[in-house]
Design a protein around this motif. Structure first.
Motif, mmCIF file in Angstrom:
data_model
loop_
_atom_site.group_PDB
_atom_site.id
_atom_site.type_symbol
_atom_site.label_atom_id
_atom_site.label_comp_id
_atom_site.label_asym_id
_atom_site.label_seq_id
_atom_site.Cartn_x
_atom_site.Cartn_y
_atom_site.Cartn_z
ATOM 1 N N GLY A 81 9.050 -63.346 -26.133
ATOM 2 C CA GLY A 81 9.774 -62.772 -25.001
ATOM 3 C C GLY A 81 8.929 -61.865 -24.137
ATOM 4 N N GLU A 94 11.831 -64.463 -14.692
ATOM 5 C CA GLU A 94 11.028 -63.769 -15.669
ATOM 6 C C GLU A 94 9.837 -64.655 -15.888
ATOM 7 N N ARG A 256 16.671 -52.657 -18.593
ATOM 8 C CA ARG A 256 16.143 -53.999 -18.819
ATOM 9 C C ARG A 256 15.817 -54.738 -17.541
ATOM 10 N N TYR A 257 16.159 -54.177 -16.386
ATOM 11 C CA TYR A 257 15.784 -54.852 -15.145
ATOM 12 C C TYR A 257 14.416 -54.398 -14.640
ATOM 13 N N ASN A 258 13.846 -53.418 -15.322
ATOM 14 C CA ASN A 258 12.520 -52.967 -14.924
ATOM 15 C C ASN A 258 11.477 -54.008 -15.295
ATOM 16 N N PHE A 261 10.031 -53.758 -18.745
ATOM 17 C CA PHE A 261 10.970 -53.488 -19.838
ATOM 18 C C PHE A 261 10.493 -54.053 -21.172
ATOM 19 N N TYR A 262 9.913 -55.239 -21.113
ATOM 20 C CA TYR A 262 9.447 -55.823 -22.374
ATOM 21 C C TYR A 262 8.522 -54.850 -23.090
ATOM 22 N N SER A 265 10.332 -51.880 -24.717
ATOM 23 C CA SER A 265 11.022 -52.183 -25.952
ATOM 24 C C SER A 265 10.016 -52.495 -27.070
ATOM 25 N N ALA A 268 8.603 -49.065 -28.238
ATOM 26 C CA ALA A 268 9.581 -48.293 -29.001
ATOM 27 C C ALA A 268 9.656 -48.844 -30.426
ATOM 28 N N LEU A 275 14.689 -46.446 -28.149
ATOM 29 C CA LEU A 275 14.456 -46.804 -26.751
ATOM 30 C C LEU A 275 15.706 -46.368 -25.992
ATOM 31 N N VAL A 276 15.609 -45.322 -25.191
ATOM 32 C CA VAL A 276 16.813 -44.804 -24.549
ATOM 33 C C VAL A 276 16.811 -45.069 -23.046
ATOM 34 N N GLU A 277 17.998 -45.208 -22.518
ATOM 35 C CA GLU A 277 18.187 -45.222 -21.072
ATOM 36 C C GLU A 277 18.811 -43.880 -20.708
ATOM 37 N N LEU B 2 21.726 -45.112 -31.666
ATOM 38 C CA LEU B 2 22.240 -44.853 -30.324
ATOM 39 C C LEU B 2 23.590 -45.549 -30.139
ATOM 40 N N ARG B 4 24.720 -46.741 -27.470
ATOM 41 C CA ARG B 4 24.530 -47.935 -26.635
ATOM 42 C C ARG B 4 24.011 -49.102 -27.463
ATOM 43 N N ARG B 98 18.278 -58.396 -25.203
ATOM 44 C CA ARG B 98 17.029 -57.963 -24.600
ATOM 45 C C ARG B 98 16.955 -56.441 -24.493
ATOM 46 N N ARG B 101 16.238 -55.097 -28.171
ATOM 47 C CA ARG B 101 15.343 -55.915 -28.969
ATOM 48 C C ARG B 101 14.963 -55.249 -30.282
ATOM 49 N N TRP B 109 16.780 -62.503 -32.524
ATOM 50 C CA TRP B 109 16.272 -62.579 -31.145
ATOM 51 C C TRP B 109 15.857 -64.014 -30.801
#
Lengths: 504, 314
Positions: A81, A94, A256-258, A261-262, A265, A268, A275-277, B2, B4, B98, B101, B109
């Motif tokens: 991914g 992607e 995840r739209y950044n 992002f891969y 993640s 992390a 991995l926080v938003e 978390l 989320r 995603r 992950r 995944w």
């Protein structure tokens, strides 16, 4: 003092290039890292020692074998991914960053030299940023013009009000290095905000080891897999004094739209941190917490992959939904460490970059080990008129640009593109710098027609912690896959290679 | 963990379960319409029924003019406008996956990401009946592999328990939706001895929850509507029955409560419902109104979903 001198150096370099055949033809005579050669001796074909085994392997392996391995590599990347989103393209796109299976090889002495230079540079960057938000010695000494600092969009007034832990601002730096000859390395850019690409460094190595174990048994390649440990140790060393002995580190992603992002993640996971938003964090009584299924948990160090502007809507962009209200307040109170610190973008500015040789000297008292690419500051009238007259030979960049966007590569541009760019340049000369078109070194690369030389650069990742500076050997090699192209950015069709530092 | 992350895991497994449900509904409808009309095929309103079990008829009306095999299959399988189409379920599951992950095992995944990549090969072209059936089989396999990979590879901690809770609550909702649409054919009034039309309707329900064989093993009788209802609502042996789903919900919500040292509204609601189902009798449910019972269940099941959200996921 800085300005006229840099200008002179630039002219000298340009003249010496002209003497060796002119800029337009330089790509033909670029230094090839496998076969040597370069300006003045294009026909030289002796294989450089570091590439001995690799060259023999390339010569005797049947092409079908490479093709199989290449499709296996692509499948591996797609399965794991590793993709990145391309800005401006269709939102569902992607893409894989193309991976080239021929590694780029650096010798131990070459790396040792780079490592010393990188440590010196990042030490100077930290001292410089600490200074501009503090004592301002370098401005008082006339090392850098004050307006370049105070009127810089990346200068953060807020940072004057307090000290960051250990006076360290840049904890993770990506210093872009280009090479033009056997012993000629230059710093092209300093990335001291949120440099990306390290996940590719790590995954490229994983994939190479899986696909070509026999090559690794015949080379002593210095490992890179300890990067996440080094990063975690760095981040933990920066925890605020109020944190417990086992500080809670998190990685803050825009989501995840950044496009990266891969990587967020991936890191992390390797670091073993959440991995926080922004929505996962909140502040209360000037302390940062994350929302967990068991209630709030205090956060000590935030490795943020979010630009300054978006961090805290109460301080910066009020429309930011990616940020955490109150974060800056907690930061100022010393209750949380942001990594990198706020306000480091100043050193990514390409006009500020042009003063780095003086900055290094001023803060370390040493001569810079790594040189800058000579740079014309279009804000200076003399340089400006030179640039406007020689656009076809120069690379012109926006001082705040990144990702290879908004730049002009003179020798590859059409008349019309040059005229249009000239208009932009006249309109706002302060926004631009120009550099001679460097003849970037090449490495053998798989392309449609077989193996051919393509231009490369190198982004080593430098970690500056409270205890020490750590650099894993190598970094990310980016390669411009289009023939003759000098633009290596992934957003512009660049690819990557595994980078080997041979350990003796 | 978390909130989320827990939320994403919970919804990821809900979407994986829902994709499987949609595939089964479509599969059963295709099978029924393939029958000659005097066996209940062709003349039946199976497509309208599939639509009301598995979709939002109001949304459907804004997108299509007629209810038929082509439009309903398109809507439930591939429509990007339908947030509960198979396509949307897989895409949303993959988006959820995603963004968390790090909380998933590689196998989970791979399943979701692989499904998302493979989905493209089915999209945007006219599938023959055979290809469509293969597509539905593939969807069922994806859900099966996802479920299996979660079961086989996840650590037994809160991440796993939230995943299982998501599966169970979604499954309960799906079974209840089938019953909600088809309850009238299970009522004694509609029972006509030897009526082949009804027989095939009942077996369709069983196929939708993959219980056709199970029915015979459990009851060793010819198919009777009251037993079909019993199997789907109260029988704890049947993995898709409401009783079974609530067993699973209580078990995993209790594990979460034990780990966190605190019980809350969701544990209370789940165990109440479980007790209610355990003490129920199918004849009495029929007497007091099957339809009312199912509608009540759907409301309470949604209430539990809200309580889980409130307690852990926000």
């Amino acid at each position: 003092m800085g300005a006229p001198e840099t200008f002179r150096v630039a002219c000298l370099l340009l003249r010496s290039n002209e003497a060796s055949g002119g800029i337009a033809r330089m790509a033909l005579t670029a230094f090839d890292e496998m076969n040597g050669g370069g300006a003045g001796q294009p026909e030289q074909a002796a294989v450089r020692e570091a590439y001995d085994i690799l060259k023999a392997w390339l010569d005797k392996t049947p092409p079908e074998h490479f093709n199989t391995r290449r499709s296996q590599a692509e499948m591996l990347f797609r399965r794991i991914g590793i993709t990145f989103a391309v800005y401006g393209a269709n939102e569902s796109t992607e893409r894989l960053i193309p991976f080239d299976i021929i590694p780029r090889v650096l010798t131990k002495p070459e790396w040792d030299f780079l490592e010393r230079g990188l440590k010196q540079r990042v030490t100077a960057l930290n001292a410089f940023i600490n200074d501009i938000y503090g004592a301002e010695e370098c401005i008082k000494a006339g090392i850098i013009p004050p307006d370049l600092i105070y009127r810089n969009p990346h200068y953060r007034m807020e940072m004057r009000a307090f000290d960051v832990p250990h006076d360290l601002y840049v904890h993770i730096a990506g210093i872009d290095i280009v090479r033009t000859g056997a012993n000629d390395f230059f710093v092209l850019e300093d990335n001291a905000r949120t440099p990306s690409g390290v996940s590719y460094m790590l995954e490229n190595r994983e994939v190479m080891m899986r696909l070509f174990p026999e090559l690794f048994s015949r080379h002593r390649v210095a490992p890179v897999e300890n990067y996440p440990d080094a990063l975690l140790a760095t981040l933990r060393s920066l925890a605020p004094a109020s944190a417990t002995r086992d500080p809670t580190v998190v990685l803050l992603t825009p989501g995840r739209y950044n496009s990266a992002f891969y990587e967020h993640s991936f890191l992390a996971d390797k670091l073993g941190v959440e991995l926080v938003e922004a929505g996962d964090l909140f502040t209360k009584d000037e302390v940062v917490y994350m929302r967990t299924t068991e209630g709030p948990r205090r956060v000590d160090v935030i490795y943020r992959r979010l630009d300054d502007d978006f961090l805290d809507p109460l301080v910066f962009r009020p429309d930011s939904v990616l940020g955490v209200p109150g974060l800056m307040n907690a930061y100022e109170r010393g209750n949380v460490t942001l990594s990198n610190a706020v306000g480091t973008g100043i050193s990514d500015d390409k006009a500020v970059y042009s003063y780095m040789p003086e900055i290094v000297k001023f803060f370390t008292g040493e001569e810079p080990i790594l040189h800058n690419v000579p740079t014309y500051r279009c804000r200076e009238p003399e340089a400006f008129s030179y640039v406007i007259d020689n656009l076809k030979d120069l690379v012109v960049k926006e001082v705040n640009g990144s990702g290879g966007y908004g730049m002009l590569v003179g020798p590859h541009a059409t008349r019309r593109e040059i005229d249009e760019f000239a208009k932009k340049l006249r309109h706002a000369p302060d926004n631009f710098i120009a550099q001679p078109t460097l003849s970037l070194s090449t490495c053998p690369t798989f392309v449609a027609s077989g193996v051919a030389p393509r231009h490369v650069d190198l982004r080593p990742f430098v970690l500056a912690g409270a205890d020490e500076i750590r650099i894993v050997p190598g970094g990310l090699t980016r390669v411009a896959l289009k023939e003759g192209s000098l633009v290596v950015n992934s957003s512009q069709g660049g690819g990557t290679k595994d980078t080997w530092v041979l350990d003796a | 963990m978390l909130s989320r992350t827990a939320d994403n895991l919970y919804w990821l497994s809900r979407y994986a379960e829902r994709a499987d449900f949609l595939a089964r509904i479509l599969d059963a409808a295709l099978r029924l319409t393939a029958l000659p009309s005097n066996y209940g095929g062709r003349t039946s309103n199976e497509w309208a029924s599939a639509l009301s079990s598995a979709g939002d008829p109001a949304l459907f009306k804004t997108l299509y003019d007629a209810v038929n095999e082509h439009t309903v299959c398109n809507f439930l399988a591939f429509s990007a406008h339908n947030p509960s189409s198979i396509r949307s379920c897989i895409a949303t599951a993959r988006e959820n996956a995603r963004s968390i992950r790090t909380a998933l095992t590689t196998e989970m995944w791979d399943t979701i990401n692989g499904a998302w990549l493979e989905l493209r090969s089915y999209e945007g072209r006219d599938l023959s009946r055979e290809e469509f059936t293969q597509f539905l089989d593939w969807v069922k396999r994806v859900s099966l592999t996802f479920d299996g990979s979660a079961y086989r590879t996840m650590l037994r901690n809160d991440a796993y328990w939230f995943t299982r809770a998501g599966t169970a609550i979604e499954r309960a909702d799906n079974t209840a939706r089938i019953l909600d649409v088809k309850y009238q054919i299970l009522l004694p009034a509609s029972e006509r001895v030897g009526g082949s039309l009804d027989y095939f309707q009942w077996t369709t329900i069983l196929r939708e929850v993959s219980a056709f064989n199970a029915y015979h093993w459990v009851y060793r009788e010819s198919i009777k509507p009251v037993l079909v209802a019993d199997l789907l609502i109260l029988n704890p042996e049947m993995p898709r029955s409401l009783a079974s789903c609530y067993r699973m919900l209580v078990e995993h919500l209790d594990l979460i409560a034990d780990a966190y040292g605190r019980r809350g509204e969701s544990q209370r609601l789940a165990s109440n419902m479980r007790a209610k189902l355990a003490g129920a009798d199918i004849e009495r449910i029929f007497a007091s109104g099957l339809h009312e019972f199912i509608q009540g269940f759907i409301v309470e099941n949604n209430g539990l979903g809200a309580a889980i959200s409130e307690q852990y996921l926000v």
